[in-house]
Write an enzyme that holds these catalytic residues in place. Structure first.
Site, PDB file in Angstrom:
ATOM      1  N   ASP A  88      53.929  97.940 -17.581  1.00 32.40           N
ATOM      2  CA  ASP A  88      55.127  97.886 -18.901  1.00 32.40           C
ATOM      3  C   ASP A  88      55.550  99.302 -18.980  1.00 32.40           C
ATOM      4  O   ASP A  88      56.079  99.348 -20.179  1.00 32.40           O
ATOM      5  CB  ASP A  88      54.652  97.173 -20.068  1.00 32.40           C
ATOM      6  CG  ASP A  88      54.345  95.774 -19.800  1.00 32.40           C
ATOM      7  OD1 ASP A  88      55.026  95.005 -19.204  1.00 32.40           O
ATOM      8  OD2 ASP A  88      53.205  95.205 -20.196  1.00 32.40           O
ATOM      9  N   ASP A 147      57.771  88.684 -16.285  1.00 39.38           N
ATOM     10  CA  ASP A 147      58.160  89.909 -16.987  1.00 39.38           C
ATOM     11  C   ASP A 147      58.297  91.327 -16.340  1.00 39.38           C
ATOM     12  O   ASP A 147      59.090  91.983 -17.053  1.00 39.38           O
ATOM     13  CB  ASP A 147      57.272  90.168 -18.371  1.00 39.38           C
ATOM     14  CG  ASP A 147      56.618  88.718 -18.796  1.00 39.38           C
ATOM     15  OD1 ASP A 147      56.308  87.791 -18.038  1.00 39.38           O
ATOM     16  OD2 ASP A 147      56.075  88.853 -20.052  1.00 39.38           O
ATOM     17  N   THR A 207      50.718  79.906 -16.025  1.00 43.91           N
ATOM     18  CA  THR A 207      51.300  80.406 -17.081  1.00 43.91           C
ATOM     19  C   THR A 207      50.031  81.076 -18.050  1.00 43.91           C
ATOM     20  O   THR A 207      48.698  80.597 -17.775  1.00 43.91           O
ATOM     21  CB  THR A 207      51.870  79.326 -17.893  1.00 43.91           C
ATOM     22  OG1 THR A 207      52.749  80.163 -18.914  1.00 43.91           O
ATOM     23  CG2 THR A 207      51.117  78.333 -18.734  1.00 43.91           C
ATOM     24  N   ARG A 219      60.818  82.647 -23.119  1.00 43.05           N
ATOM     25  CA  ARG A 219      61.176  84.041 -22.738  1.00 43.05           C
ATOM     26  C   ARG A 219      60.952  84.749 -21.301  1.00 43.05           C
ATOM     27  O   ARG A 219      61.687  85.665 -20.855  1.00 43.05           O
ATOM     28  CB  ARG A 219      60.204  85.039 -23.418  1.00 43.05           C
ATOM     29  CG  ARG A 219      60.812  86.597 -23.898  1.00 43.05           C
ATOM     30  CD  ARG A 219      60.012  87.148 -24.982  1.00 43.05           C
ATOM     31  NE  ARG A 219      58.641  87.113 -24.941  1.00 43.05           N
ATOM     32  CZ  ARG A 219      57.741  86.629 -25.665  1.00 43.05           C
ATOM     33  NH1 ARG A 219      58.291  85.853 -26.646  1.00 43.05           N
ATOM     34  NH2 ARG A 219      56.384  86.776 -25.300  1.00 43.05           N
ATOM     35  N   TRP A 223      63.615  86.751 -19.337  1.00 42.03           N
ATOM     36  CA  TRP A 223      63.193  88.050 -18.552  1.00 42.03           C
ATOM     37  C   TRP A 223      63.929  87.819 -16.892  1.00 42.03           C
ATOM     38  O   TRP A 223      64.446  88.849 -16.439  1.00 42.03           O
ATOM     39  CB  TRP A 223      61.571  88.218 -18.133  1.00 42.03           C
ATOM     40  CG  TRP A 223      60.855  88.327 -19.364  1.00 42.03           C
ATOM     41  CD1 TRP A 223      59.688  88.073 -19.899  1.00 42.03           C
ATOM     42  CD2 TRP A 223      61.228  89.357 -20.434  1.00 42.03           C
ATOM     43  NE1 TRP A 223      59.249  88.430 -20.891  1.00 42.03           N
ATOM     44  CE2 TRP A 223      60.188  89.425 -21.423  1.00 42.03           C
ATOM     45  CE3 TRP A 223      62.256  90.068 -20.824  1.00 42.03           C
ATOM     46  CZ2 TRP A 223      60.044  90.165 -22.477  1.00 42.03           C
ATOM     47  CZ3 TRP A 223      62.172  90.875 -22.015  1.00 42.03           C
ATOM     48  CH2 TRP A 223      61.132  91.053 -22.860  1.00 42.03           C
TER      49      TRP A 223
END
Length: 368
Positions: A88, A147, A207, A219, A223
């Site tokens: 991230d 993400d 998931t 979401r 992404w």
């Protein structure tokens, strides 16, 4: 819309002064629950959004006290430039220092982005052809989550601004691996693909935050939409544009997308239409659709821009946008972090604010 955008940024400047009061030294804000601020250490994946939001607010308001707070927020997270513990770094260091460099051109900010890209690149492994999202655990061998597409922006930018060419090459290879394995025929995305770390074979499609392995976590779709639109910006690869448009049509034509276009937390959530919404997904989608409309023509351009407008008007309404001094100082209400984990349900989230402000700024820049 011009007046709305001006009003929203002025409101954000005032509201974030309330938010700032609830942040302990050395922490970054995440949410506001049960009457209390929730703040996390700087290695939390959301640590860059507060600084990034402040830079967006300063850009529009020229408020020097906001700029000072933004500079202080950068100092708090600066040590992350050498962090390699998750994927991230883009969220953490590009949303923050990227916006700071864009507005100030300070070479030290650019150097931090480049160093952060180097740190992120250590999580790429050629045998899987993807950047590892989370570390190996009892649940996963080599997990890659949708993400992760968002963190590729920093790698692309770093290469295009004097950094090692390997950064962009990794971003492209990762995007192609994700394109191959993450998506269903209807352009919806799985959340997690677990790979065999030795040979890159897909072990499981699953998931972590969605309603089910086979569901379309809202979401996650946001992404994906944003990620492939952004990859087209940097590469002009037509396959990325096709993918982004396909994802956009999946979202906008889905029978479970509400009239205000702020999605339920999962398109397949149990209990629709009474399921919780996710304002953060709506904000990300709005920002992405505004960019995607830049790369399309005629009917699609109108469709994407119009949908983004509906999302912005919805988020700016009393239904989603907090009142001054309320909501812990956050802008938006009714986001959902991880419903299956009973975490951050129907609360403000720092990244919902960030992408809402980005959507407002983009609309002003491109359409006014």
């Amino acid at each position: 819309m011009a007046q709305l955008i001006k009003d929203e940024f002025n409101f954000a400047g005032d509201q974030y002064k309330f938010l700032a009061k609830g942040i302990p030294t050395g922490k970054t804000p995440q949410t506001y629950q049960n009457g209390k601020h929730v703040n996390y250490d700087i290695q939390w994946w959301c640590s860059g959004f507060y600084a990034g939001s402040l830079w967006y607010i300063f850009e529009q308001t020229k408020n020097e006290s906001i700029k000072k707070e933004a500079e202080n927020a950068l100092k708090v997270i600066e040590p992350n430039q050498t962090f390699t513990g998750n994927h991230d770094l883009g969220f953490m260091m590009y949303c923050s220092f990227g916006n700071a460099y864009r507005l100030t051109s300070k070479p030290e900010y650019k150097a931090i982005i480049q160093r952060s890209a180097e740190s992120l690149s250590t999580r790429y492994h050629a045998n899987v052809k993807a950047i590892q999202s989370w570390n190996k655990s009892k649940y996963w061998d080599y997990p890659v989550i949708i993400d992760n597409m968002m963190n590729l922006e920093m790698l692309n930018w770093a290469t295009d601004n004097g950094g090692d060419k390997k950064f962009k090459e990794m971003a492209i290879i990762h995007s192609n691996t994700t394109l191959k394995n993450h998506f269903r025929p209807d352009f919806s995305s799985f959340h997690v693909i677990d790979y065999d770390a030795e040979n890159g074979a897909v072990k499981r499609k699953a998931t972590w935050q969605g309603a089910a392995d086979c569901s379309a976590w809202a979401r996650g779709q946001a992404w994906a939409l944003y990620g492939y639109t952004m990859m087209f910006r940097f590469t002009k690869d037509a396959s990325y544009l096709r993918q982004a448009k396909g994802i956009a049509h999946f979202i906008l034509n889905h029978p479970n997308l509400p009239a205000d276009k702020i999605p339920f937390w999962d398109f397949d959530a149990q209990g629709i239409p009474f399921a919780k919404r996710d304002a953060s997904a709506g904000a990300i989608m709005a920002s992405a659709l505004l960019e995607l409309a830049q790369y399309t023509n005629d009917k699609e351009k109108i469709e994407f821009k119009s949908a983004a407008e509906t999302m912005i008007y919805s988020l700016a309404s009393d239904t989603y946008r907090a009142k001054l001094g309320e909501n812990g100082g956050f802008l938006l209400m009714h986001s959902t972090g991880a419903y299956p984990l009973n975490s951050e349900i129907d609360v403000p989230l720092v990244y919902a604010d960030y992408y809402y402000l980005e959507a407002l700024a983009r609309y002003k820049k491109w359409y006014l």
